[in-house]
Design a protein around this motif. Structure first.
Motif, PDB file in Angstrom:
ATOM      1  N   UNK A  70       0.880  -1.163   0.000  1.00  0.00           N
ATOM      2  CA  UNK A  70       0.000   0.000   0.000  1.00  0.00           C
ATOM      3  C   UNK A  70       0.918   1.213   0.000  1.00  0.00           C
ATOM      4  N   UNK A  71       0.888   2.002  -1.079  1.00  0.00           N
ATOM      5  CA  UNK A  71       1.920   3.024  -1.246  1.00  0.00           C
ATOM      6  C   UNK A  71       1.419   4.218  -2.035  1.00  0.00           C
ATOM      7  N   UNK A  72       1.924   5.389  -1.661  1.00  0.00           N
ATOM      8  CA  UNK A  72       1.799   6.604  -2.450  1.00  0.00           C
ATOM      9  C   UNK A  72       3.107   6.737  -3.211  1.00  0.00           C
ATOM     10  N   UNK A  73       3.137   6.244  -4.426  1.00  0.00           N
ATOM     11  CA  UNK A  73       4.400   6.100  -5.150  1.00  0.00           C
ATOM     12  C   UNK A  73       4.946   7.432  -5.642  1.00  0.00           C
ATOM     13  N   UNK A  74       6.281   7.565  -5.679  1.00  0.00           N
ATOM     14  CA  UNK A  74       6.883   8.701  -6.384  1.00  0.00           C
ATOM     15  C   UNK A  74       6.557   8.586  -7.872  1.00  0.00           C
ATOM     16  N   UNK A  75       5.899   9.598  -8.404  1.00  0.00           N
ATOM     17  CA  UNK A  75       5.340   9.462  -9.751  1.00  0.00           C
ATOM     18  C   UNK A  75       6.388   9.294 -10.841  1.00  0.00           C
ATOM     19  N   UNK A  76       7.573   9.873 -10.643  1.00  0.00           N
ATOM     20  CA  UNK A  76       8.586   9.798 -11.681  1.00  0.00           C
ATOM     21  C   UNK A  76       9.041   8.385 -11.990  1.00  0.00           C
ATOM     22  N   UNK A  77       8.908   7.483 -11.009  1.00  0.00           N
ATOM     23  CA  UNK A  77       9.337   6.090 -11.215  1.00  0.00           C
ATOM     24  C   UNK A  77       8.190   5.116 -10.935  1.00  0.00           C
ATOM     25  N   UNK A  78       6.949   5.617 -10.970  1.00  0.00           N
ATOM     26  CA  UNK A  78       5.817   4.769 -10.602  1.00  0.00           C
ATOM     27  C   UNK A  78       5.648   3.585 -11.546  1.00  0.00           C
TER      28      UNK A  78
END
Length: 295
Positions: free
Chosen positions: A122-130
């Protein structure tokens, strides 16, 4: 193991207070947008309520607002944070949970560190490397609840013959059922990103088609979608250097001659109109008729 969970009536940590204690601000140049909306933070674990939460993996915990909520529902949490300052803050802020063996903070890049044998992420991913992170997690065949840019999320979940359907849809749905469960506005983050976001829930399952060589299948899908406006006949012929085919014409000839389990009419269609099972059949034909002997 000592249970260091907060009492059921305990208030979750305030995300703005966590930012103040950490002494940090989000930095768009470093792909840092902290999720600070309590309502969204509270709902994220709810989307995993039917998952095995014995060991939850969190990618990009930041200051720990979501980590705090995961610790309230999971037996154990591993949080992977690449920012050394934030990793150090997490170790201070959650010292009791770490001492109790319920939280492990791993400092490093989630694309490079060894991941634990987690039961769900369950994660709020860093968008640049999502995208790269998603395709590191999906093959592990574990359920996921992940935050993405909304456009990316919609393409992951898209059905064939829709505008959003593409390589990402086929590749993600090869591993799991994918559902966009909630749009998230820019204002839920500090600082607000330039784009809307969305929460995606994936439930692993085996595909209802066979692929001989999974890496070749995924590479073939990627190659054909680079020519999505071309017919499949031309897409196969034009992308042999990407897909790794030795003889693209032999693949087209075999399909036209009825030497595969495909209707030759498929060669006149375009990638965006084909369901995943047809891509699987095309990849099998390409593997059989267009690749040289491999060792």
């Amino acid at each position: 193991m000592t249970d260091a969970r907060a009492p059921p009536d305990a208030e979750p940590r305030d995300p703005d207070a966590l930012l103040r204690r950490a002494g940090v601000r989000g930095n768009p140049d470093r792909d840092q947008h902290f999720l600070v909306d309590d309502r969204v933070l509270d709902r994220l674990p709810d989307y995993a309520s039917d998952f095995d939460l014995s060991h939850v993996l969190e990618i990009g915990p930041g200051t720990g607002a979501l980590t705090d909520r995961l610790l309230a529902v999971a037996d154990e949490v591993t949080a992977v944070e690449r920012d050394p300052k934030l990793a150090a803050f997490l170790r201070r802020e959650f010292a009791d949970e770490i001492a109790a063996g319920r939280l492990t903070v791993v400092e490093g890049d989630a694309l490079e560190v060894e991941l634990p044998d987690f039961s769900a992420s369950i994660s709020n991913l860093p968008y640049g490397v999502s995208s790269e992170i998603a395709f590191r997690l999906l093959p592990r065949k574990k359920p996921l609840v992940l935050m993405f840019q909304k456009e990316f999320a919609e393409r992951m979940a898209a059905d064939s013959d829709t505008d959003d359907y593409g390589r990402l849809s086929v590749s993600a749905q090869h591993y799991a059922d994918v559902e966009v469960v909630e749009p998230v506005p820019k204002e839920a983050f500090s600082p607000p990103p330039a784009v809307e976001s969305a929460i995606v829930r994936t439930v692993p399952r085996d595909p209802d088609y066979e692929v001989g060589d999974e890496a070749f299948f995924l590479g073939f899908v990627k190659a054909v979608f680079t020519q999505r406006r071309k017919t499949i006949r031309n897409a196969i012929r034009n992308t042999a250097h990407i897909s790794g085919l030795d003889d693209a014409d032999a693949v087209v000839d075999a399909i036209e001659a009825g030497e595969t389990d495909l209707d030759p009419d498929v060669l006149r269609r375009r990638a965006g109109k084909l369901p995943p099972e047809t891509f699987a059949a095309l990849a099998r034909a390409a593997d059989e008729h267009g690749r040289g002997e491999t060792t």
